[in-house]
Design a protein around this motif. Structure first.
Motif, short mmCIF file in Angstrom:
data_model
loop_
_atom_site.label_atom_id
_atom_site.label_comp_id
_atom_site.label_asym_id
_atom_site.label_seq_id
_atom_site.Cartn_x
_atom_site.Cartn_y
_atom_site.Cartn_z
N ARG A 40 -0.87 15.65 5.32
CA ARG A 40 -1.75 16.41 4.50
C ARG A 40 -3.01 16.58 5.16
O ARG A 40 -3.63 17.52 5.10
CB ARG A 40 -1.27 16.09 3.21
N VAL A 70 0.85 -1.26 -0.03
CA VAL A 70 0.00 -0.04 0.13
C VAL A 70 0.78 1.24 0.01
O VAL A 70 0.58 2.19 -0.87
CB VAL A 70 -0.80 -0.18 1.16
N LEU A 89 2.51 12.65 3.26
CA LEU A 89 1.39 11.69 2.58
C LEU A 89 0.28 11.58 3.62
O LEU A 89 -0.77 11.80 3.27
CB LEU A 89 1.88 10.46 2.19
N GLU A 90 0.52 11.26 4.61
CA GLU A 90 -0.31 11.12 5.77
C GLU A 90 -0.61 12.32 6.73
O GLU A 90 -2.02 12.79 7.04
CB GLU A 90 0.21 10.17 6.84
N PHE A 143 1.95 1.86 -3.38
CA PHE A 143 0.73 2.25 -4.06
C PHE A 143 0.74 3.81 -3.85
O PHE A 143 0.25 4.26 -4.96
CB PHE A 143 -0.37 1.26 -3.77
N LYS A 144 0.75 4.07 -2.83
CA LYS A 144 0.51 5.51 -2.54
C LYS A 144 1.43 6.41 -3.16
O LYS A 144 1.21 7.85 -3.29
CB LYS A 144 0.36 5.75 -1.14
N LEU A 145 2.57 5.91 -3.49
CA LEU A 145 3.59 6.70 -3.99
C LEU A 145 3.18 7.26 -5.68
O LEU A 145 3.89 8.32 -6.14
CB LEU A 145 4.99 6.09 -4.19
N ARG A 146 2.26 6.68 -6.23
CA ARG A 146 1.94 7.16 -7.57
C ARG A 146 1.65 8.53 -7.64
O ARG A 146 1.18 9.49 -6.86
CB ARG A 146 0.48 6.65 -7.66
N ARG A 147 2.22 9.06 -8.76
CA ARG A 147 2.15 10.48 -8.82
C ARG A 147 2.50 11.70 -7.86
O ARG A 147 2.18 12.59 -7.59
CB ARG A 147 0.51 11.10 -9.06
N THR A 148 3.57 10.97 -6.89
CA THR A 148 4.00 11.82 -6.04
C THR A 148 5.56 12.31 -6.14
O THR A 148 6.32 11.57 -7.19
CB THR A 148 4.29 10.93 -4.75
#
Lengths: 329, 273
Positions: free
Chosen positions: B90, B10, B87-88, B13-18
């Protein structure tokens, strides 16, 4: 024998309750955010947890979810005490949205749902199910940063519903929504107990927002529970509120005070009194007439739920006697 | 273990477009581009192979890795840790995650692991970039002394050799980044640490006048990566520098595990506001 019966009764109530909280207390330094709070949320109810801003609603919700540790008191979810050993098991039965939806704006709505779906190992079709429930089908593949507040709230609700919870805890779910959004969210929440079999515990600072969907209410003020019961019971609290119009409210007020009542002056010509029953109304009027007061009108007052709520919470804010006694009805 | 694996999946996965993902590709690529530009534009006859046995080591130990480990890696790690925690922070998704039936420590460890994986990715970009730059130099600047074949084992050893000691630095930066919501704190700590680290590393060459300097450098998280690639086995350097690499390795790995454990412990105990 009698005490055992009471203990058995309390245990039954606790086991039947989706949430049973007893003596919950949490301080932040000198501030008592929640004090000795006890409440019981029946299963399959829509329980509105009401109170003004800063009353302790969100702190209570955080403690229900194990996000914050209470200084004392305990939380039972479906009869099981929430502690370190079974916290995860109980969280598996709860869906939540605390202080608005927490989302990843750089991901699409579908990807946001995938984050939770992958993390707790759910089947992928659950995403389609909650997308349909919250009517996000047409926008599921849009980046969340392009979403309106209403869509964000719906996505937050979708996230809360993803694991098919038995209990849904929503903190101010209508916050920031326009009237149309509030109506839509309300309809969505109203359907949930019937369609999904969930118990809904939702907080709000406005009674008017939830009175159409709530079956039960709990009212909190200054960290203390002021009232808990069905919405009908809450409404009945205004049953014996009487307004007496008289030529001299000051003298009449003094006479009533001597009789043991607590009248509130409403300007130059009227008094408002809460009577415990109808017989007391007759006694009070008789006392005034005997004392020579001129009575022009005696009428019962039926305040709106919102006014009742405001009376209760304002009284608590100003340290009135009202909040000293928790009312369970 | 499955839970940890899912949490790591996960996190990836969360790294997309970061920016977190892009910076681990772009920052090392910039290092390669800069050194490549300098090398290709060198005037004919410039002495390139200095005190190293071949041009490849000169390329790495005197150019790309010096720039990387001395200055850019500590700053890159501060940035990555701040971005991963951001990421968290924000939208305060901590509360969403911690209200799920997932052990909190798995979330912390997955962030740490993915952060270290991003460091490895940056090392991979550096290694690939070094090979590409070497190939270009062989082709267009044979006078510089870089020769075929491409020594892959040496390139990988040099570019990944310092990664284990990064654990301590990453664990410290991640703890700071998770503990404070603002982006400012982790970046301030990162910049301050890098500057102090540079000061300490400069004592390596003057260890006679300041013998405690090299030892302090081998204990200071921001200095550790450079110590792993610094030419401290070189006979021209004083005795005070012997054993520094071993000390740095122990401090980096064990210290990293210790700080990570502290971070997990704090994550377990903290109230989510």
């Amino acid at each position: 024998m009698f005490s055992m019966a009471i203990a058995d009764f309390e245990q039954t109530v606790t086991q039947d309750a989706a949430i049973a909280v007893s003596s919950l207390t949490r301080r932040f330094g000198e501030i008592r955010a929640v004090q000795n709070l006890s409440l019981s949320v029946p299963q399959r109810s829509v329980y509105a947890f009401l109170g003004p801003n800063g009353a302790g609603k969100t702190t209570t919700i955080r403690m229900l979810l194990g996000l914050m540790r209470p200084d004392c008191g305990d939380v039972r979810i479906f009869g099981e005490l929430m502690n370190r050993s079974n916290r995860l098991c109980l969280l598996g039965r709860i869906g939540s949205m605390v202080e608005g939806p927490s989302l990843y704006p750089h991901l699409t709505a579908y990807e946001n749902l995938q984050v939770t779906q992958k993390l707790i190992s759910l089947k992928p079709f659950e995403i389609d199910r909650v997308v349909a429930i919250t009517r996000l089908e047409n926008d599921a593949h849009r980046l969340v940063k392009t979403y309106s507040q209403g869509m964000r709230q719906r996505l937050g609700l979708a996230l809360a519903l993803l694991a098919r919870p038995d209990l849904l805890i929503l903190d101010e779910p209508t916050n920031g929504l326009d009237p149309a959004g509030i109506t839509e969210m309300r309809e969505l929440i109203r359907r949930l107990p019937e369609e999904c079999g969930v118990t809904v515990f939702l907080s709000s600072h406005l009674l008017s927002e939830v009175e159409q969907i709530a079956t039960h209410v709990g009212i909190i003020g200054c960290g203390q529970l002021l009232f808990e019961g069905t919405l009908a019971a809450f409404q009945q609290r205004s049953g014996n509120r009487v307004v007496i119009e008289t030529d001299s409210p000051a003298i009449a007020g003094e006479i009533l005070r001597q009789g043991g009542w607590n009248p509130l002056s409403l300007g130059d010509s009227a008094l408002r009194i809460e009577f415990p029953n109808q017989a007391s109304v007759a006694s009070a009027v008789e006392m005034l007439v005997t004392a020579g007061a001129k009575i022009y009108q005696v009428r019962t007052e039926q305040p709106s739920l919102e006014n009742l709520f405001l009376d209760l919470t304002n009284a608590s804010s100003f340290g009135s006697h009202v909040q000293q006694e928790v009312l369970h009805e | 273990m499955n839970e940890l694996f899912r949490a790591m999946q996960v996190e990836v996965f969360k790294l997309r477009r970061t920016l977190a993902l892009w910076s681990s590709l772009l920052v090392p690529a910039v290092v390669i581009a800069m050194t490549m530009a300098v090398n290709l534009s060198r005037s004919q006859g410039t002495e390139f192979v200095l005190d190293h046995p071949n041009g490849w080591d000169t390329l790495m130990l005197d150019q790309t890795l010096v720039l990387w480990c001395f200055v850019l890696l500590p700053l890159f790690i501060a940035l990555e840790a701040a971005l991963l925690a951001g990421l968290e922070h924000r939208e305060n998704t901590w509360k969403q995650m911690f209200a799920l039936p997932v052990r909190r420590w798995t979330i912390y460890v997955s962030k740490l692991t993915v952060g270290m994986a991003l460091v490895c990715l940056s090392s991979l970009v550096l290694a690939a970039g070094t090979a590409f730059q070497g190939w270009l130099l062989v082709k267009f600047r044979p006078d510089l002394g870089v020769t075929y074949p491409i020594p892959w084992d040496l390139i990988l050893l040099r570019n990944f050799g310092f990664v284990p000691v990064v654990l301590l630095l990453f664990a410290v930066q991640l703890w700071v980044a998770i503990h404070w919501r603002s982006f400012t704190e982790p970046m301030t700590v990162g910049i301050a640490g890098t500057l102090i680290g540079i000061t300490l590393l400069r004592t390596l060459k003057n260890s006679v006048s300041s013998p405690a300097g090299p030892l302090m450098a081998s204990l200071f998280p921001w200095s550790l990566p450079y110590i792993m690639i610094a030419p401290i086995s070189n006979s021209t350097l004083p005795e005070a520098t012997t054993g520094l690499r071993e000390t740095a390795l122990i401090v980096g790995v064990l210290g990293g595990l210790f700080v990570s454990a502290l971070g997990c412990w704090e994550t377990l105990r903290r109230d989510v506001s």
